[in-house]
Design an enzyme around this catalytic site. Sequence first.
Site, PDB file in Angstrom:
ATOM      1  N   PHE A 156       0.860  -1.158   0.000  1.00 25.38           N
ATOM      2  CA  PHE A 156       0.000   0.000   0.000  1.00 25.38           C
ATOM      3  C   PHE A 156       0.906   1.219   0.000  1.00 25.38           C
ATOM      4  O   PHE A 156       1.716   1.397   0.897  1.00 25.38           O
ATOM      5  CB  PHE A 156      -0.865  -0.076   1.267  1.00 25.38           C
ATOM      6  N   ARG A 285      -1.676  -5.851  43.939  1.00 26.04           N
ATOM      7  CA  ARG A 285      -0.497  -5.181  44.470  1.00 26.04           C
ATOM      8  C   ARG A 285      -0.890  -4.427  45.737  1.00 26.04           C
ATOM      9  O   ARG A 285      -1.797  -3.591  45.715  1.00 26.04           O
ATOM     10  CB  ARG A 285       0.014  -4.190  43.420  1.00 26.04           C
ATOM     11  N   GLN A 304      -5.620   6.011  42.880  1.00 29.05           N
ATOM     12  CA  GLN A 304      -5.475   4.935  41.888  1.00 29.05           C
ATOM     13  C   GLN A 304      -6.809   4.702  41.155  1.00 29.05           C
ATOM     14  O   GLN A 304      -6.826   4.481  39.941  1.00 29.05           O
ATOM     15  CB  GLN A 304      -5.007   3.648  42.591  1.00 29.05           C
ATOM     16  N   GLN A 305      -7.919   4.756  41.868  1.00 31.29           N
ATOM     17  CA  GLN A 305      -9.244   4.617  41.230  1.00 31.29           C
ATOM     18  C   GLN A 305      -9.429   5.705  40.181  1.00 31.29           C
ATOM     19  O   GLN A 305      -9.869   5.445  39.065  1.00 31.29           O
ATOM     20  CB  GLN A 305     -10.353   4.715  42.287  1.00 31.29           C
ATOM     21  N   ARG A 307      -7.190   7.388  38.651  1.00 25.61           N
ATOM     22  CA  ARG A 307      -6.276   7.252  37.521  1.00 25.61           C
ATOM     23  C   ARG A 307      -6.787   6.237  36.506  1.00 25.61           C
ATOM     24  O   ARG A 307      -6.574   6.406  35.305  1.00 25.61           O
ATOM     25  CB  ARG A 307      -4.884   6.807  38.023  1.00 25.61           C
ATOM     26  N   GLU A 403      -3.856   7.885   8.639  1.00 20.69           N
ATOM     27  CA  GLU A 403      -5.163   8.365   8.157  1.00 20.69           C
ATOM     28  C   GLU A 403      -5.371   9.828   8.537  1.00 20.69           C
ATOM     29  O   GLU A 403      -6.501  10.294   8.611  1.00 20.69           O
ATOM     30  CB  GLU A 403      -6.318   7.523   8.725  1.00 20.69           C
TER      31      GLU A 403
END
Lengths: 652, 652
Positions: A156, A285, A304-305, A307, A403
């Site tokens: 292509f 962890r 952390q939630q 994130r 694209e």
Amino acid sequence: MAPTVEGRDATLFPEFPRGPLDTYRARASFSWKELALFTEGEDVLRFKKTIFSALEIDPLFARSPGAHLSLEKYRELNFLRCKRIFEYDFLSAGDVFESPLKVSTLIQCLGMYDWSLAAKYLLHTLIFGSVVVSAGSERHFAYIPKIFSMEIFGCFALTELSHGSNTKAIRTTAHYNPATEIRDPKTLFPMPGVMVGDIGKKLGQNGLDNGFAVFHKVRVPRQSLLNRMGDVTPEGTYVSPFKDARQRFGASLGSLSWGRVTIMGMAVTNLKLALSIAVRFSATRRQFGPTEDEEIPVLEYQTQQWRLLPYLAAAYALDHFSKSLFVDLVELQRGLAAGDRSARQAELGREIHALASAGKPLASWTAQQGIQECREACGGHGYLAVNRLGVLRDDNDPNCTYEGDNNVLLQQTSNYLLGLLACRVQDGACFRSPLKSVDFLDSYPGILDQRFEVSSVADCLDSAVALAAYKWLVCYLLRETHEKLNQEKRSGSDDFEARNNCQVFHGRPLALAFMELTVLQRFHEHVHQPCVPPSLRAVLGRLSALYALWSLNCHAALLYRGGYFSGEQAGRVLESAILTLCSQLKDDAVALVDVIAPPDFILDSPIGRADGELYKNLWGAVLQDSKVLERASWWPEFSVNKPVTGSLKSKL
Amino acid sequence: MAPTVEGRDATLFPEFPRGPLDTYRARASFSWKELALFTEGEDVLRFKKTIFSALEIDPLFARSPGAHLSLEKYRELNFLRCKRIFEYDFLSAGDVFESPLKVSTLIQCLGMYDWSLAAKYLLHTLIFGSVVVSAGSERHFAYIPKIFSMEIFGCFALTELSHGSNTKAIRTTAHYNPATEIRDPKTLFPMPGVMVGDIGKKLGQNGLDNGFAVFHKVRVPRQSLLNRMGDVTPEGTYVSPFKDARQRFGASLGSLSWGRVTIMGMAVTNLKLALSIAVRFSATRRQFGPTEDEEIPVLEYQTQQWRLLPYLAAAYALDHFSKSLFVDLVELQRGLAAGDRSARQAELGREIHALASAGKPLASWTAQQGIQECREACGGHGYLAVNRLGVLRDDNDPNCTYEGDNNVLLQQTSNYLLGLLACRVQDGACFRSPLKSVDFLDSYPGILDQRFEVSSVADCLDSAVALAAYKWLVCYLLRETHEKLNQEKRSGSDDFEARNNCQVFHGRPLALAFMELTVLQRFHEHVHQPCVPPSLRAVLGRLSALYALWSLNCHAALLYRGGYFSGEQAGRVLESAILTLCSQLKDDAVALVDVIAPPDFILDSPIGRADGELYKNLWGAVLQDSKVLERASWWPEFSVNKPVTGSLKSKL
């Protein structure tokens, strides 16, 4: 009625091994199997299972521990794997045109395994093979079986060294002249006048061999031209079924959308893989805790939630959108194939073009940022190559570029909206589009008088609140952009300059806000359908609201500036609602990734395995490398401690 | 008086070859040589030149075209290069302690060449070598010459498989017992009871061999303990010069700051390299134009300017900050070395700890995002490995993670500010700190009554406007965070939970806003000093204002929410000022990267070379790979077109 899990073939869903993830799995508010069935449907689930199982038992697809493959070996392997995919006959030549959903499922499954393989297969089948079918004529159809056996392999070629986005200015020209092709099909040596070579290592997708081709007065037989849209007669006259060049250009807009919609699906797939890894890691962890004796899973931390979970919600919403836009595109294509030249068909083409041109940037950026967040959220473990987040980041990266560069593409969407507004201003035309994504604008500028009336967090937990705010926001940005453009023109800028100077803080956010609204609108309607199983309504509603509010919060400055928000409470409510939803979703997070994660063999990440045995899996993966406990082969250099005197050559 | 360029050794500055970058170089408002001299000083410029020239002419440091090195070869090469750096004697053992600025310059120069080399040298010299000096006693000093000849090579072991951030909870313990080391110094085989191995490939810095070590009842001689901070007598009694454990912990805070400040410098270096590449590319890459015949450099587009120039401003501001904080840290260290136990010394330690703990996140994230933007702004060219943006992204990535995850580290800074506020509330203490970074808070909460009074873009073009807004913002976030923390505690949360729930929208933005303000304050003062050469004032002032307003704009929602901004004009003025500054700086951009870019050999990016011959350089680099025009070695697989039947094993 939605399908239910009871009575299904027990082999459709795996039973996860017991282990450290049990606690979160037991706490989930819903059955992950039920959600998988609702989201994917039984046929797709079975098709995926067929593909994944075939790859897992085939030695050609064995994962190579340590990933020390050379570029050349990797490409050879990728070539052989691509060939093997055709032998498996997951898709027939007919499926490519008759079962498009199967095609996109296959591409995504291959991509979950390795994007180099998916890209090689995709370019050959869809870009090369399907163009031969759709733009060629009877005399080219003999190639089709050879293409599907990989006897003929396509490449292509779109850009020139100095031309990417501006394809119109490309300098390669074709002149008619009798007679040949690029490499000799038997020896693979280049044909006279052709120089081909490899462009070298890329940041990712290195199983795919990108190259360059230089043509110097190369003769190509007249019959090789794919001649459905335009042909050259033996006498050298150009003929075309289209009356004008503009119409011919418009007819190819449809094919542009295929690429962009496919990329959306690829980006969402990457985001799903990264989240599967990061969420399972975060649930197993442990680090710090309320007392010195007890450490808690890092998923219990609000930070952390925040994130990870909004990206999980984004993955669900964007996944639904990319699938539904794909269905719309199939409708468009069927109309084209049937020769539909109605005004609705033309409008549908324009609307899909606008949605694909902003959908690709939104999905690829969300994936880029989400994968990066996942990498960081997994700390040093995320930085180990074996855990795959690096490969996902590298392989996703070109989605932001090909694209069309994301920033450049967004102009297509803002221009579409500005064009509709201009028709309304000049001719009093209604805002109406076949897929209804712009219909709400018919209440413009009335919507601009609306205000945010919610004062409690509880009232904010439904995505309807964010949808109303988004409608106001899009109207506001549309008005601002329209006025800015007029002001630029009044101050003497030509059209080129005026548009360039209206992008950064106008057209760009307009296109993105409109896109987020459209994604949300579709996801909101999807999760509020009557056919949604009752046990899934709460979790899906929360995902919808979380993605909505989290995205909206990035525009809070404009909501205040334009007066939709006033006072401190509005901003605080928005923030509290986001954190509340994160906390409501954290116990569902593991089950939500169980729905989107492929089998362990495909996911290929020790810290993301379904058994949650984080350290055991990581340790096992590290020790799989046969050389792991050996001294480096060059240890005498160290031990002898001689000064470094040899040149580089003698050392290598 | 600032130094001037006249009369300098002509060899100090290269003359750039004439070429496509000439136009922009001619348009620059200042002399890049003068700015280089002002920013770095002559000594540093000469030291850098010595290092760069040595590497360029030494075959051991030759760049390997195609970058097809195996992991093992790369590590061997990196080891040999590290050894050679010691032979060059750029730094003596004494310099490490007496000329700290030389040390950081050397690390950055090595990093510009290759971060694996810089990291190996840094860990051995500063983490291993300097700890032996600073924490060891007379009986260990015999090791020093052997360390500097690399006869003894150090490794740095901090984390356990399950412990990263939470170092206090580490489970490895040392018990006193008579009698050895990890590997036998002659054979490099591990000693009994020790298992060492390699953790495998990482996303970047793969020249550095990170490994693991397992100790099972290993005996280490008592004399090996670095005993300045604590020792074990032959009878097995633990003795320490510190009276309590808390004071001992505090004494090691200083060493934590070294790592963080060093990482800031590393991140800024990466950002400078990426910008050098992207700006030179943007000044030579042409795409589209006002007419079909004329294409313009992409740097002329407002969007491209907005994507890159604020990061260029950030690089200058953060570079100045990281250097000035380094100087502060040297002062702290001198105090410690001299036994200063004054209250000021303790306060200085705390302030530097707070600044380093937020400075590392700010610098590493800015670099991460800036490199990504540069990669995307260079389109497909940025995706080619040879152009180096991928390596920069991969090598910069751990800066976000090591010495503490960025999000976790920011808590140190917000806790510092909250602690000062608590003292003020309880004891009426003044806000005062040795480096004065918190002194403005003494006017809290009065500052909260201030409002944004600027209504024209012209008045906004000085960084003083943004500084005033930042002071308000930090006060606002400090009050919000303080109140949120109290509210959490009132509703029954313990301290651990209350702090965790105050991070996302409170402590985290508080720490970042405070940090941005501090960086800006120092840069603002730096560029407004009387000693700034008049010809540099305009460009430096613009850089300062651009970084200030661009950063501030991310907080516009809070400025509105808290009432500092009101009405649509404030937000519009901010946006216009950012775009105005971008446009004012675009003709200076090439000269600004000429100041920060290392020589071409070090920068190692065909699209970023100083001659601006974009396509010629790229083409040359691609063709340097000897195999570029060859068929793949596995071409018969393709040509013969047999079905794939062999197993993976037989193919590899």
